[in-house]
Enzyme design. Structure first.
Site, PDB file in Angstrom:
ATOM      1  N   LYS A  62       2.181   0.597   2.137  1.00 20.16           N
ATOM      2  CA  LYS A  62       2.417   0.722   0.693  1.00 20.16           C
ATOM      3  C   LYS A  62       3.867   1.117   0.364  1.00 20.16           C
ATOM      4  O   LYS A  62       4.617   1.541   1.246  1.00 20.16           O
ATOM      5  CB  LYS A  62       1.429   1.739   0.125  1.00 20.16           C
ATOM      6  CG  LYS A  62      -0.038   1.299   0.276  1.00 20.16           C
ATOM      7  CD  LYS A  62      -0.990   2.250  -0.427  1.00 20.16           C
ATOM      8  CE  LYS A  62      -2.431   1.780  -0.280  1.00 20.16           C
ATOM      9  NZ  LYS A  62      -3.377   2.655  -1.014  1.00 20.16           N
ATOM     10  N   TYR A  90      -6.918  -5.380  -6.423  1.00 18.56           N
ATOM     11  CA  TYR A  90      -7.678  -4.144  -6.653  1.00 18.56           C
ATOM     12  C   TYR A  90      -8.696  -4.290  -7.790  1.00 18.56           C
ATOM     13  O   TYR A  90      -9.092  -3.281  -8.371  1.00 18.56           O
ATOM     14  CB  TYR A  90      -6.718  -2.990  -6.939  1.00 18.56           C
ATOM     15  CG  TYR A  90      -6.102  -2.384  -5.690  1.00 18.56           C
ATOM     16  CD1 TYR A  90      -6.897  -1.779  -4.717  1.00 18.56           C
ATOM     17  CD2 TYR A  90      -4.725  -2.393  -5.491  1.00 18.56           C
ATOM     18  CE1 TYR A  90      -6.345  -1.202  -3.587  1.00 18.56           C
ATOM     19  CE2 TYR A  90      -4.161  -1.811  -4.351  1.00 18.56           C
ATOM     20  CZ  TYR A  90      -4.987  -1.223  -3.403  1.00 18.56           C
ATOM     21  OH  TYR A  90      -4.439  -0.646  -2.278  1.00 18.56           O
ATOM     22  N   PHE A  96      -8.041   5.725 -12.006  1.00 17.82           N
ATOM     23  CA  PHE A  96      -6.733   5.641 -11.343  1.00 17.82           C
ATOM     24  C   PHE A  96      -6.171   4.221 -11.295  1.00 17.82           C
ATOM     25  O   PHE A  96      -5.073   4.002 -10.782  1.00 17.82           O
ATOM     26  CB  PHE A  96      -6.821   6.225  -9.922  1.00 17.82           C
ATOM     27  CG  PHE A  96      -7.857   5.587  -9.029  1.00 17.82           C
ATOM     28  CD1 PHE A  96      -7.615   4.378  -8.400  1.00 17.82           C
ATOM     29  CD2 PHE A  96      -9.086   6.208  -8.804  1.00 17.82           C
ATOM     30  CE1 PHE A  96      -8.564   3.785  -7.573  1.00 17.82           C
ATOM     31  CE2 PHE A  96     -10.043   5.624  -7.971  1.00 17.82           C
ATOM     32  CZ  PHE A  96      -9.773   4.411  -7.351  1.00 17.82           C
ATOM     33  N   ARG A 102      -9.688   2.272  10.084  1.00 17.34           N
ATOM     34  CA  ARG A 102     -10.007   3.382   9.177  1.00 17.34           C
ATOM     35  C   ARG A 102      -9.819   4.725   9.883  1.00 17.34           C
ATOM     36  O   ARG A 102      -9.368   5.695   9.269  1.00 17.34           O
ATOM     37  CB  ARG A 102     -11.411   3.215   8.599  1.00 17.34           C
ATOM     38  CG  ARG A 102     -11.486   1.994   7.673  1.00 17.34           C
ATOM     39  CD  ARG A 102     -12.809   1.840   6.965  1.00 17.34           C
ATOM     40  NE  ARG A 102     -12.974   2.779   5.868  1.00 17.34           N
ATOM     41  CZ  ARG A 102     -12.402   2.654   4.678  1.00 17.34           C
ATOM     42  NH1 ARG A 102     -11.578   1.643   4.428  1.00 17.34           N
ATOM     43  NH2 ARG A 102     -12.619   3.530   3.728  1.00 17.34           N
ATOM     44  N   THR A 116      -8.797   8.835   2.696  1.00 14.77           N
ATOM     45  CA  THR A 116      -8.008   8.379   1.539  1.00 14.77           C
ATOM     46  C   THR A 116      -7.106   9.485   1.014  1.00 14.77           C
ATOM     47  O   THR A 116      -5.918   9.257   0.742  1.00 14.77           O
ATOM     48  CB  THR A 116      -8.964   7.926   0.400  1.00 14.77           C
ATOM     49  OG1 THR A 116      -9.822   6.905   0.916  1.00 14.77           O
ATOM     50  CG2 THR A 116      -8.191   7.384  -0.789  1.00 14.77           C
ATOM     51  N   ARG A 164      -2.262   8.821   7.476  1.00 19.18           N
ATOM     52  CA  ARG A 164      -2.203   9.495   6.177  1.00 19.18           C
ATOM     53  C   ARG A 164      -1.896  10.980   6.317  1.00 19.18           C
ATOM     54  O   ARG A 164      -1.197  11.559   5.477  1.00 19.18           O
ATOM     55  CB  ARG A 164      -3.493   9.247   5.401  1.00 19.18           C
ATOM     56  CG  ARG A 164      -3.522   7.816   4.825  1.00 19.18           C
ATOM     57  CD  ARG A 164      -4.870   7.461   4.350  1.00 19.18           C
ATOM     58  NE  ARG A 164      -4.920   6.190   3.616  1.00 19.18           N
ATOM     59  CZ  ARG A 164      -6.024   5.507   3.420  1.00 19.18           C
ATOM     60  NH1 ARG A 164      -7.178   5.960   3.904  1.00 19.18           N
ATOM     61  NH2 ARG A 164      -6.002   4.366   2.750  1.00 19.18           N
ATOM     62  N   ASN A 177      -0.667   6.949  -0.561  1.00 18.84           N
ATOM     63  CA  ASN A 177      -1.271   7.324   0.721  1.00 18.84           C
ATOM     64  C   ASN A 177      -0.896   6.361   1.854  1.00 18.84           C
ATOM     65  O   ASN A 177      -1.624   6.224   2.831  1.00 18.84           O
ATOM     66  CB  ASN A 177      -2.793   7.491   0.566  1.00 18.84           C
ATOM     67  CG  ASN A 177      -3.489   6.199   0.162  1.00 18.84           C
ATOM     68  OD1 ASN A 177      -2.848   5.191  -0.082  1.00 18.84           O
ATOM     69  ND2 ASN A 177      -4.815   6.231   0.112  1.00 18.84           N
ATOM     70  N   HIS A 221      -3.274   0.828   3.151  1.00 19.38           N
ATOM     71  CA  HIS A 221      -4.611   0.369   2.758  1.00 19.38           C
ATOM     72  C   HIS A 221      -5.245  -0.323   3.959  1.00 19.38           C
ATOM     73  O   HIS A 221      -4.548  -0.999   4.716  1.00 19.38           O
ATOM     74  CB  HIS A 221      -4.530  -0.636   1.599  1.00 19.38           C
ATOM     75  CG  HIS A 221      -5.813  -1.399   1.385  1.00 19.38           C
ATOM     76  ND1 HIS A 221      -6.839  -0.893   0.642  1.00 19.38           N
ATOM     77  CD2 HIS A 221      -6.234  -2.610   1.869  1.00 19.38           C
ATOM     78  CE1 HIS A 221      -7.857  -1.760   0.654  1.00 19.38           C
ATOM     79  NE2 HIS A 221      -7.508  -2.807   1.384  1.00 19.38           N
ATOM     80  N   GLU A 247     -10.150 -10.209   1.579  1.00 19.57           N
ATOM     81  CA  GLU A 247      -8.766  -9.749   1.380  1.00 19.57           C
ATOM     82  C   GLU A 247      -7.787 -10.591   2.187  1.00 19.57           C
ATOM     83  O   GLU A 247      -6.693 -10.909   1.707  1.00 19.57           O
ATOM     84  CB  GLU A 247      -8.651  -8.267   1.766  1.00 19.57           C
ATOM     85  CG  GLU A 247      -9.407  -7.348   0.797  1.00 19.57           C
ATOM     86  CD  GLU A 247      -9.365  -5.882   1.196  1.00 19.57           C
ATOM     87  OE1 GLU A 247      -9.937  -5.058   0.456  1.00 19.57           O
ATOM     88  OE2 GLU A 247      -8.771  -5.537   2.243  1.00 19.57           O
TER      89      GLU A 247
HETATM   90  P1  CMP Z   1      -6.817   2.232  -1.082  1.00 15.96           P
HETATM   91  O1  CMP Z   1      -7.538   2.395   0.223  1.00 15.96           O
HETATM   92  O2  CMP Z   1      -5.737   1.219  -1.110  1.00 15.96           O
HETATM   93  O3  CMP Z   1      -7.888   1.890  -2.231  1.00 15.96           O
HETATM   94  C1  CMP Z   1      -7.696   2.254  -3.576  1.00 15.96           C
HETATM   95  C2  CMP Z   1      -6.449   3.072  -3.806  1.00 15.96           C
HETATM   96  O4  CMP Z   1      -6.395   3.759  -5.035  1.00 15.96           O
HETATM   97  C3  CMP Z   1      -6.374   4.181  -2.766  1.00 15.96           C
HETATM   98  O5  CMP Z   1      -6.158   3.647  -1.483  1.00 15.96           O
HETATM   99  C4  CMP Z   1      -5.259   5.023  -3.373  1.00 15.96           C
HETATM  100  O6  CMP Z   1      -3.979   4.488  -3.138  1.00 15.96           O
HETATM  101  C5  CMP Z   1      -5.527   4.895  -4.885  1.00 15.96           C
HETATM  102  N1  CMP Z   1      -6.148   6.079  -5.488  1.00 15.96           N
HETATM  103  C6  CMP Z   1      -5.569   6.863  -6.401  1.00 15.96           C
HETATM  104  N2  CMP Z   1      -6.389   7.848  -6.782  1.00 15.96           N
HETATM  105  C7  CMP Z   1      -7.547   7.695  -6.096  1.00 15.96           C
HETATM  106  C8  CMP Z   1      -8.786   8.395  -6.061  1.00 15.96           C
HETATM  107  N3  CMP Z   1      -9.009   9.473  -6.821  1.00 15.96           N
HETATM  108  N4  CMP Z   1      -9.754   7.949  -5.229  1.00 15.96           N
HETATM  109  C9  CMP Z   1      -9.551   6.847  -4.468  1.00 15.96           C
HETATM  110  N5  CMP Z   1      -8.386   6.139  -4.464  1.00 15.96           N
HETATM  111  C10 CMP Z   1      -7.387   6.550  -5.259  1.00 15.96           C
END
Ligand code: CMP
Length: 139
Positions: free
Chosen positions: A10, A50, A58, A86, A92, A103, A113, A116, A127
């Protein structure tokens, strides 16, 4: 079984020059990077990728963040690649991520973070299809 997953490095990570450090973690875990490209998403690209999160609070900020700088999109291949990646990424929210994960070591916040990864083999297929042409993937 051998499987594929989609990874995105990212904007927070490309900005801090962490592409190589993240790739070292990926390859160190035995995953092969079989496709990789650096791109900058337009608003529409991030919204499409997304769209499952469209109703989440968010979502708007996430789209803004994912278009704020370059990203590196990858296809990773290996045994149980979805679950393995993962594990390598960690939770996350970096506050909940295990020691040694991408992370825990690199993420700035739950939004920024650093990476992805697909959450299931089914979503991985979708995807990958959305992000790559077949000829760009060299297994
Ligand atoms: P990702 O795994 O790319 O999937 C959704 C993304 O939303 C997550 O990683 C974060 O970058 C972002 N995000 C921001 N806030 C939240 C939240 N509260 N819960 C989950 N994802 C979040």
């Amino acid at each position: 079984a051998k499987e594929r997953t989609l990874s995105i490095i990212k904007p927070d990570a490309t900005r801090r020059n962490l592409t190589g450090a993240i790739n070292a973690k990926i390859e160190g875990a035995g995953l092969r990077i079989i496709a990789q490209k650096r791109v900058k998403w337009k608003k529409k690209d991030a919204e499409t990728f997304y769209k499952v999160h469209k109703e989440r609070p968010f979502y708007k900020d996430l789209v803004k963040f994912m278009t704020s700088g370059p990203i590196v999109i990858q296809v990773l291949e290996g045994e149980k690649a979805v679950a393995k990646y993962r594990d390598v990424m960690g939770a996350t929210n970096p506050a909940n991520a295990n020691k040694g994960t991408i992370r825990k070591e690199f993420a700035e916040s739950i939004e920024a973070n650093s990476v992805h990864g697909s959450d299931s083999a089914d979503n991985a297929k979708k995807e990958i299809k959305l992000c790559f042409k077949a000829a760009e993937i060299v297994g």
